[in-house]
Motif scaffolding. Structure first.
Motif, PDB file in Angstrom:
ATOM      1  N   LEU A 233      34.673  58.518  57.163  1.00 48.74           N
ATOM      2  CA  LEU A 233      33.301  58.299  57.630  1.00 48.74           C
ATOM      3  C   LEU A 233      33.062  56.875  58.109  1.00 48.74           C
ATOM      4  O   LEU A 233      32.072  56.604  58.782  1.00 48.74           O
ATOM      5  N   ASP A 234      33.934  55.971  57.790  1.00 44.98           N
ATOM      6  CA  ASP A 234      33.756  54.573  58.190  1.00 44.98           C
ATOM      7  C   ASP A 234      34.110  54.427  59.672  1.00 44.98           C
ATOM      8  O   ASP A 234      35.252  54.632  60.082  1.00 44.98           O
ATOM      9  N   PRO A 235      33.162  54.041  60.551  1.00 38.89           N
ATOM     10  CA  PRO A 235      33.452  53.903  61.981  1.00 38.89           C
ATOM     11  C   PRO A 235      34.448  52.787  62.282  1.00 38.89           C
ATOM     12  O   PRO A 235      35.058  52.786  63.364  1.00 38.89           O
ATOM     13  N   LEU A 236      34.613  51.856  61.359  1.00 36.19           N
ATOM     14  CA  LEU A 236      35.580  50.782  61.597  1.00 36.19           C
ATOM     15  C   LEU A 236      37.017  51.279  61.514  1.00 36.19           C
ATOM     16  O   LEU A 236      37.943  50.562  61.913  1.00 36.19           O
ATOM     17  N   ASN A 237      37.216  52.472  61.007  1.00 37.30           N
ATOM     18  CA  ASN A 237      38.554  53.038  60.927  1.00 37.30           C
ATOM     19  C   ASN A 237      38.927  53.831  62.182  1.00 37.30           C
ATOM     20  O   ASN A 237      39.983  54.468  62.220  1.00 37.30           O
ATOM     21  N   THR A 238      38.043  53.816  63.190  1.00 35.52           N
ATOM     22  CA  THR A 238      38.311  54.477  64.476  1.00 35.52           C
ATOM     23  C   THR A 238      38.326  53.410  65.574  1.00 35.52           C
ATOM     24  O   THR A 238      37.767  52.321  65.402  1.00 35.52           O
ATOM     25  N   PRO A 239      38.959  53.691  66.736  1.00 40.10           N
ATOM     26  CA  PRO A 239      38.997  52.695  67.821  1.00 40.10           C
ATOM     27  C   PRO A 239      37.585  52.328  68.282  1.00 40.10           C
ATOM     28  O   PRO A 239      36.731  53.201  68.490  1.00 40.10           O
ATOM     29  N   LEU A 240      37.314  51.061  68.450  1.00 38.67           N
ATOM     30  CA  LEU A 240      36.011  50.573  68.918  1.00 38.67           C
ATOM     31  C   LEU A 240      36.026  50.509  70.452  1.00 38.67           C
ATOM     32  O   LEU A 240      36.872  49.832  71.036  1.00 38.67           O
ATOM     33  N   ARG A 241      35.083  51.197  71.092  1.00 42.69           N
ATOM     34  CA  ARG A 241      35.015  51.219  72.551  1.00 42.69           C
ATOM     35  C   ARG A 241      33.610  51.596  72.999  1.00 42.69           C
ATOM     36  O   ARG A 241      32.800  52.091  72.219  1.00 42.69           O
ATOM     37  N   MET A 242      33.342  51.377  74.280  1.00 40.90           N
ATOM     38  CA  MET A 242      32.043  51.721  74.859  1.00 40.90           C
ATOM     39  C   MET A 242      31.883  53.241  74.855  1.00 40.90           C
ATOM     40  O   MET A 242      32.795  53.975  75.249  1.00 40.90           O
TER      41      MET A 242
END
Length: 265
Positions: A233-242
């Motif tokens: 559930l942590d978004p920081l564990n997924t690639p950050l992009r627009m």
């Protein structure tokens, strides 16, 4: 093929009458072009061209020359005697020879002079004054209506340009709003996952104090699942992009259009 030849061919194919529409670049020049065609040598001597504005456009007709415009030429005595026989088909020339009349005329004063041959019979008889005035009035009316239509078309074009600009601005605002909402949703998800991770850490500390056995085994199984879920559930564990902006629907753009309609101007 000249204009007169083409016009005569069209009239012949149409039975002597055609109507030109009022659209096109040369629509307003038709009266002058018909006047020029009347003077053409291509026009049969037994025919006349008539033109005038009508409800459907500009009407052009090829009609027989009236009988009163024909005359019987009598032979003139003397060396210059005409050899052409008497015939009603003999059309008067532009400057016809006149037989002398045995009529004595008084001397002409300055206020009187003999009429020129062109005045006795013009090269090309002009239409009656009423017909000319009617044509001029109708042409002025048609020009005014054409100007009004042009103004309406220009106003509609300007309105569509303003609508298109408003739609483009609304799309930009919609995309920016979508990015902000995505950003806020990720921040909320991160805070939620952080709290869950803190709970998992506290739970593991508690499990380490438990004695071996079935209860501890079940607790460890549960906390392992909880830890994996918090990481997912942590978004920081997924690639950050627009984020990818979806294509907006009409209702999506309405909040950014003000008084404009998203379906058209």
């Amino acid at each position: 093929m000249t204009f007169t030849e083409q016009l005569l061919q069209e009239l012949a194919d149409a039975g002597g009458r055609i109507v030109k529409t009022t659209t096109g670049r040369d629509s307003m020049n038709r009266p002058s072009r018909i006047a020029a065609a009347r003077r053409s040598i291509k026009l049969p001597k037994t025919k006349e061209l008539h033109g005038g504005w009508c409800r459907d456009g500009y009407e052009i007709m090829l009609v027989d020359t009236p009988a009163w415009r024909f005359a019987v030429l009598a032979p003139v005595p003397g060396p210059s005697r005409l050899t052409r026989p008497h015939s009603v088909e003999a059309l008067l020339d532009q400057n016809p020879p006149l037989r002398p009349h045995p009529v004595r005329t008084p001397p002409l004063g300055p206020e009187r002079r003999p009429a020129a041959p062109g005045e006795r019979m013009g090269r090309h008889p002009r239409p009656p004054l009423e017909e000319q005035l009617a044509e001029i009035t109708q042409e002025v009316t048609l020009r005014g209506e054409a100007a009004e239509r042009q103004e309406e078309l220009e106003a509609a074009r300007q309105k569509r340009l303003r609508w298109q600009a408003a739609m483009e601005k609304a799309r930009v605002q919609y995309a920016e709003t979508y990015r902000v909402r995505h950003f806020e949703a990720q921040e909320a998800a991160w805070r939620h996952a952080t709290r869950l991770t803190e709970y998992v850490t506290a739970a593991r500390t508690r499990i380490e104090t438990m004695p071996p056995g079935r209860t501890r085994t079940e607790a460890e199984a549960w906390i392992n699942w909880a830890e994996a879920t918090a990481e997912r559930l942590d978004p920081l564990n997924t690639p950050l992009r627009m984020p990818i902006i979806p294509e907006p629907q009409a209702n999506d753009l309405k909040p950014f259009l003000g008084h404009w309609n998203p379906y058209g101007p």
